[in-house]
Design an enzyme around this catalytic site. Structure first.
Site: not given
Length: 177
Positions: A127, A145
């Site tokens: 991330d 995402d």
């Protein structure tokens, strides 16, 4: 037994292959950006892009969205594989997918593959996108995402505004603009 054989029968067309082309493009973009983040950034260090709002921050997340199911990498990987299987089956049964349907499904599949790849290779998802709103830090996330969320939103738009109107038209009703 016949139903099982029919369930696994794959029916692709050139139109449906566009979904997978979109998926591959999304996966490659996601993979490239994650490679840059992993090789060029210091873990947990925040790099300010837009002052007091947008940052890049390399974080390895061994859970799902918002870090739920932390440490359950194999369970989350299994869920991703199952989702890919069912999406593939769904796509193989589409008659004539609408352009928005192809784009949305391509984004969703590309995002799932991107995060699944990370889980299988790195035992967690890379991330890096961080947004701050005053004293609130939104959880760090990645492009995969975003592909999934945008794909789901576009698919809902397709279902609500296009598919529903097509069903109304096929019943002889006129849809409202």
């Amino acid at each position: 037994m016949k139903k099982i054989k029919e369930f696994f029968k794959i029916k692709y067309t050139k139109s449906k292959s566009k979904i997978y082309e979109i998926s591959i493009i999304c996966f490659i973009i996601d993979l490239f950006i994650k490679f840059l983040v992993k090789t060029k950034l210091t873990p947990l260090k925040e790099y300010e892009i837009i002052p007091n709002f947008f940052y890049i921050c390399f974080v390895k997340n061994d859970g799902g969205a918002f870090s739920i199911l932390r440490g359950k990498v194999w369970l989350l990987s299994l869920v991703g594989i199952i989702m890919l299987f069912f999406l593939d089956k769904y796509i193989s049964n589409l008659k004539k997918p609408h352009k928005l349907e192809k784009i949305s499904l391509g984004l969703i599949i590309g995002g799932i593959i991107g995060n699944l790849f990370d889980r299988l290779i790195y035992h967690g998802v890379i991330d890096y996108l961080l947004f701050k709103f005053g004293s609130y830090n939104y959880p760090v996330f990645n492009l995969a995402d975003s592909f999934i969320v945008i794909g789901i939103i576009l698919y809902l738009i397709y279902l609500i505004f296009i598919e529903r109107n097509n069903k109304d038209d096929s019943r002889g009703r006129k849809h409202k603009n």
